[in-house]
Motif scaffolding. Sequence first.
Motif, PDB file in Angstrom:
ATOM      1  N   PRO A  78      48.069  56.057  27.685  1.00 52.49           N
ATOM      2  CA  PRO A  78      46.747  56.242  27.079  1.00 52.49           C
ATOM      3  C   PRO A  78      46.654  55.466  25.762  1.00 52.49           C
ATOM      4  O   PRO A  78      47.631  54.858  25.320  1.00 52.49           O
ATOM      5  CB  PRO A  78      46.689  57.759  26.819  1.00 52.49           C
ATOM      6  N   THR A  79      45.503  55.497  25.138  1.00 49.50           N
ATOM      7  CA  THR A  79      45.354  54.909  23.811  1.00 49.50           C
ATOM      8  C   THR A  79      46.160  55.731  22.809  1.00 49.50           C
ATOM      9  O   THR A  79      46.108  56.961  22.833  1.00 49.50           O
ATOM     10  CB  THR A  79      43.874  54.900  23.403  1.00 49.50           C
ATOM     11  N   ILE A  80      46.912  55.063  21.939  1.00 47.58           N
ATOM     12  CA  ILE A  80      47.727  55.792  20.974  1.00 47.58           C
ATOM     13  C   ILE A  80      47.394  55.368  19.542  1.00 47.58           C
ATOM     14  O   ILE A  80      46.952  54.254  19.297  1.00 47.58           O
ATOM     15  CB  ILE A  80      49.238  55.621  21.242  1.00 47.58           C
ATOM     16  N   TYR A  81      47.575  56.305  18.630  1.00 50.64           N
ATOM     17  CA  TYR A  81      47.323  56.123  17.197  1.00 50.64           C
ATOM     18  C   TYR A  81      45.883  55.723  16.904  1.00 50.64           C
ATOM     19  O   TYR A  81      45.599  55.057  15.908  1.00 50.64           O
ATOM     20  CB  TYR A  81      48.336  55.130  16.598  1.00 50.64           C
ATOM     21  N   PHE A  82      44.987  56.110  17.746  1.00 51.45           N
ATOM     22  CA  PHE A  82      43.546  56.001  17.513  1.00 51.45           C
ATOM     23  C   PHE A  82      42.885  57.177  18.214  1.00 51.45           C
ATOM     24  O   PHE A  82      43.259  57.487  19.341  1.00 51.45           O
ATOM     25  CB  PHE A  82      42.985  54.680  18.067  1.00 51.45           C
ATOM     26  N   PRO A  83      41.944  57.847  17.541  1.00 46.48           N
ATOM     27  CA  PRO A  83      41.399  57.554  16.208  1.00 46.48           C
ATOM     28  C   PRO A  83      42.383  57.874  15.089  1.00 46.48           C
ATOM     29  O   PRO A  83      43.367  58.580  15.291  1.00 46.48           O
ATOM     30  CB  PRO A  83      40.165  58.453  16.143  1.00 46.48           C
ATOM     31  N   LEU A  84      42.063  57.362  13.899  1.00 45.56           N
ATOM     32  CA  LEU A  84      42.961  57.488  12.762  1.00 45.56           C
ATOM     33  C   LEU A  84      42.884  58.858  12.093  1.00 45.56           C
ATOM     34  O   LEU A  84      43.534  59.089  11.082  1.00 45.56           O
ATOM     35  CB  LEU A  84      42.630  56.397  11.729  1.00 45.56           C
ATOM     36  N   LEU A  85      42.076  59.745  12.660  1.00 45.43           N
ATOM     37  CA  LEU A  85      41.905  61.070  12.066  1.00 45.43           C
ATOM     38  C   LEU A  85      43.170  61.914  12.164  1.00 45.43           C
ATOM     39  O   LEU A  85      43.354  62.861  11.403  1.00 45.43           O
ATOM     40  CB  LEU A  85      40.740  61.807  12.756  1.00 45.43           C
ATOM     41  N   PHE A  86      44.060  61.569  13.129  1.00 40.33           N
ATOM     42  CA  PHE A  86      45.285  62.336  13.320  1.00 40.33           C
ATOM     43  C   PHE A  86      46.488  61.393  13.285  1.00 40.33           C
ATOM     44  O   PHE A  86      46.403  60.236  13.699  1.00 40.33           O
ATOM     45  CB  PHE A  86      45.239  63.107  14.644  1.00 40.33           C
ATOM     46  N   HIS A  87      47.613  61.926  12.825  1.00 39.94           N
ATOM     47  CA  HIS A  87      48.790  61.103  12.593  1.00 39.94           C
ATOM     48  C   HIS A  87      49.404  60.585  13.892  1.00 39.94           C
ATOM     49  O   HIS A  87      49.887  59.462  13.957  1.00 39.94           O
ATOM     50  CB  HIS A  87      49.829  61.902  11.805  1.00 39.94           C
ATOM     51  N   GLU A  88      49.389  61.416  14.946  1.00 37.90           N
ATOM     52  CA  GLU A  88      50.047  61.058  16.207  1.00 37.90           C
ATOM     53  C   GLU A  88      49.042  61.042  17.375  1.00 37.90           C
ATOM     54  O   GLU A  88      49.331  61.530  18.457  1.00 37.90           O
ATOM     55  CB  GLU A  88      51.191  62.031  16.506  1.00 37.90           C
ATOM     56  N   SER A  89      47.882  60.475  17.131  1.00 38.83           N
ATOM     57  CA  SER A  89      46.807  60.505  18.129  1.00 38.83           C
ATOM     58  C   SER A  89      47.249  59.944  19.480  1.00 38.83           C
ATOM     59  O   SER A  89      47.897  58.897  19.559  1.00 38.83           O
ATOM     60  CB  SER A  89      45.596  59.709  17.625  1.00 38.83           C
TER      61      SER A  89
END
Length: 468
Positions: A391-402
Motif C-alpha cells: 500500500p501507500t506508505i508514509y503518506f499522509p504526513l499526519l501520522f508517523h508510520e502511515s
Amino acid sequence: MNNKLYGNLIFELSQPGRKGYSLPKNRFGDYKVPADMQRKEAAQLPECDEMTVVRHYTNLSANNFGVDNGFYPLGSCTMKYNPKINEEMAALPQFAALHPLQPAETTRGAEAVCTLLCKALCELTGLHAFTLKPFAGAHGELTGLMIIRKYHESRGDMQRRLVVVPDSAHGTNPASAAVCGLEIVEVKSLADGTVDVEALRELIATVGGENIAAMMMTNPNTLGLFERQIPAIEKLIHGVGGLMYYDGANLNPMLGAARPGDMGFDVMHINLHKTFSTPHGGGGPGAGPVGVRKGLEPFFPMVSPYHGNFAVVMRAYAYILSLGREHVKEVGPLATLNANYIKESLKDVYELPIDGLCKHEFVFDGLKDKSTGVTTMDVAKRLLDYGYHAPTIYFPLLFHESLMIEPTENESKETIDGFIGVMRQIAEEAKTNPDLVKSAPHNTPIGRVDDVLAAKHPIVTYRQMSNE
C-alpha cells in the motif's frame, strides 16, 4: 534460474559481432553526414542475438507488478482494474490512428465521443459543463484555479489571491495555486480528520473574506473520510464571495452515491484515469477533465489545443457505457464496503488512529505493537515476499508510520481475505521473528536497497566497464 539471462543488463549480455537482425541490400546509395553532426566515438550499443533479447525482456516483464496479475492496494491512487473491453475500444484503428491535426470533418466520431463523455460526467457530478483539455489531475487543478482567478478578475475582484486548503490536502493543491499566481492559507483539521469549521471561520476573519478566491477540498479527504460539514463550509466561503473547488482525485467512492455539484461546489477536476479505469502506474497516462457550474464555462482557458489524452477518454466512456446508469451506482458503495472490511479485520493488530466509517481508503499508523521495532517500511517490504504490492506508505504526513490502503470496488472477498491473512501473518512475524520482517524482501530479484543512497546518488545511465 539462469542469472545470466535474468538479472543482467542488456549491455552485460552483449557479445562483439552478435546480431539479431538482417537488412536488405542498400538500394538508395550513401549519404555523407556532415562532420559537425558525426559522433566523435561509436555509440555504445549492445550486440545481442534475437533469442537473447527476447528472453531478456520477457524475463524483465515477469518482474513487473500490475493490476492484471495481483492485488494493488495503493491508497490515494485508486489502482482499479481496467476491463479489457476498454482497451479494445481505445485500440480501434478508427480512433487510435487519428492525428490531432487532421481535418475536423474526418474526426466527427472522436468529437462525438468527447461530447458524450462530457455529458456523462455532467450527469455523474451535477455540474453544468466540462472541458477535456487538461492532461492530468494536477493539470486539471491548475485549469480550475485559472477559471476561478479569471472569474474574480472579470468582476473586478483583483485582490482575491488566497486559496484555503485543509492541512490534509494533496500536495499538488498548493503547488497548483502557486503556479497560478495565488497563495495558500491552511486550515486545521479536527481530531477526527475532518475540517475544523470554527478554525475556518477564524481564518476568514483573520485574512479577510474579500481576499479569498476559493477553498479547495478533497472529498472524501486524504484519510478516506467524508467531510460531513460541507454545507457549513460552502456557506462560509460563498458568503464572503469565494468559490468552492472539489479535488476529484478521490471521486471513486462517490460515484453513484453523491454529486459535488449538489453539495455546492463550483469547479472540480476529475482524475479520469483513477475513477474511470485507466491504471496509471509509472506516472501515466492520465487525464484531468474540469467541470464547472453554470455561468463559469466562458472562463475555460486554453490549456491545450487537444482533448487531453484521447485513449484515456475512450476507456472512460467505454467504462461508463459498460456499467450503465443502474450499475454505476454500485461503484462507490462497493469501494466503501471493501475498505471498511479490511479496516475492521486488521485494526486489532494495526494501529487505527481515527476510528469510524471510512469511504474508499483508510490509514493505519503502523503496527499496534510498537515494541517489535518493525516499521511500516518493513511491513511493505515483507508484503513483496507474499506476492502483494505494498500500500501507500508514509503518506499522509499526519501520522508517523502511515500505511494507506485502498482496495477499490473490483476486488473479490477471496482476494481481500488473502490480503488480510498476509497482513495478520506479518504482524505475527513482527512479534515472533522481527528480524525476518526487518530484512525483507527475501525472494525478490533485488533485495532491500539503500533508499537514501539511491535518492541522493541515482545511477540513471549505463557506463560500459573497461576490460582492463
